[in-house]
Design an enzyme around this catalytic site. Structure first.
Site, PDB file in Angstrom:
ATOM      1  N   ASP A 164       0.828  -1.207   0.000  1.00  0.00           N
ATOM      2  CA  ASP A 164       0.000   0.000   0.000  1.00  0.00           C
ATOM      3  C   ASP A 164       0.864   1.260   0.000  1.00  0.00           C
ATOM      4  OD1 ASP A 164      -2.623   0.822  -0.265  1.00  0.00           O
ATOM      5  OD2 ASP A 164      -2.835   1.300   1.847  1.00  0.00           O
TER       6      ASP A 164
ATOM      7  N   GLU B 269       0.198  10.708   5.356  1.00  0.00           N
ATOM      8  CA  GLU B 269      -0.021   9.263   5.170  1.00  0.00           C
ATOM      9  C   GLU B 269       1.272   8.554   4.788  1.00  0.00           C
ATOM     10  OE1 GLU B 269      -2.941   6.851   2.236  1.00  0.00           O
ATOM     11  OE2 GLU B 269      -3.912   8.265   3.587  1.00  0.00           O
TER      12      GLU B 269
ATOM     13  N   GLU C 187     -11.322   6.078  -1.774  1.00  0.00           N
ATOM     14  CA  GLU C 187     -11.308   6.523  -0.380  1.00  0.00           C
ATOM     15  C   GLU C 187     -12.437   5.856   0.421  1.00  0.00           C
ATOM     16  OE1 GLU C 187      -8.561   7.702   0.166  1.00  0.00           O
ATOM     17  OE2 GLU C 187      -8.430   9.876  -0.034  1.00  0.00           O
TER      18      GLU C 187
ATOM     19  N   GLU D 233      -9.754  -3.183  -5.778  1.00  0.00           N
ATOM     20  CA  GLU D 233      -9.650  -3.223  -4.323  1.00  0.00           C
ATOM     21  C   GLU D 233      -9.720  -4.664  -3.805  1.00  0.00           C
ATOM     22  OE1 GLU D 233      -9.000  -0.940  -2.104  1.00  0.00           O
ATOM     23  OE2 GLU D 233      -9.084   0.859  -3.345  1.00  0.00           O
TER      24      GLU D 233
END
Length: 223
Positions: free
Chosen positions: A48, A90, A142, A212
């Site tokens: 990620d 992040e 998101e 995803e």
């Protein structure tokens, strides 16, 4: 007077099984139930981090589309800018977590699911891709994380304390409100979009959900 059903609400109902597959994936459920294999978590963490670095230029391209595709009365650019600013924090968080878990980020090789997802993101950066299509993609990316990790905050969760920062980062109420702002922008754009653009946006929404699921699969022991 009954409220009109928005386009995103229609899609979420229409594609409920795929959306649930993306937001209640066994990887997420294993975090919530407290039985996650920490090697899977480390895989997700490294992969990620690579994805987020590719996500930054996508959001930058979205800013350009918002500048051209929204009017002065909207707050689209401010919302997107807020999201982009948060990506700096992040990336710093991923580096800190990687150090904590002994993950060498410089050695991470993107797996196929990650490569495919990043390539799809890059395709959305093209100037030919409409703002409406791109903002739908941004909202969907998101929203999947928000809903997934919010699940780990619900009553009855047995999420390990050492993963608390992870599920709090995306599952918190503030991030949920941000995702709602993105959804409102997407729905507003879809209200005036042509049939062709709406179709492209829906296909993009589905592609995001599929990517995803593939990303969670990869983290959960797939490739």
């Amino acid at each position: 007077m009954e409220e009109k059903t928005t386009m995103t609400e229609t899609w979420l109902r229409k594609h409920c099984l795929l959306y649930v597959g993306a937001t209640r994936h066994p990887f997420i459920r294993s975090i919530r139930d407290g039985n996650i294999d920490l090697s899977s978590f480390k895989t997700w963490l490294g992969q990620d981090y690579v994805f987020v670095r590719a996500f930054v230029p996508f959001v930058a391209s979205l800013l350009t589309k918002a500048w051209k595709g929204s009017d002065d009365s909207s707050n689209d650019m401010e919302v997107i800018l807020g999201g982009m600013a948060a990506l700096n924090d992040e990336i710093a968080w991923f580096k800190k977590e990687a150090s904590k878990w002994g993950v060498q980020l410089s050695n991470i090789v993107p797996q196929k699911a990650n490569q495919d997802y990043c390539r799809f993101l890059e395709s959305l950066m093209s100037p030919e891709v409409e703002y409406t299509v791109a903002i739908v993609a941004f909202w969907a990316i998101e929203a999947v994380y928000q809903e997934s990790f919010a699940h780990c905050l619900e009553d009855g969760s047995k999420t390990p304390p050492e993963l608390q920062e992870t599920y709090q980062r995306w599952g918190n109420e503030g991030f949920g409100q941000y995702c709602n702002s993105l959804r409102q922008i997407a729905d507003r754009q879809l209200e005036t979009a042509s049939h062709d653009v709406i179709t492209k946006a829906e296909v993009t929404f589905l592609r995001i959900l599929e990517h995803e699921v593939d990303f969670w699969n990869m983290s959960h022991g797939g490739t």
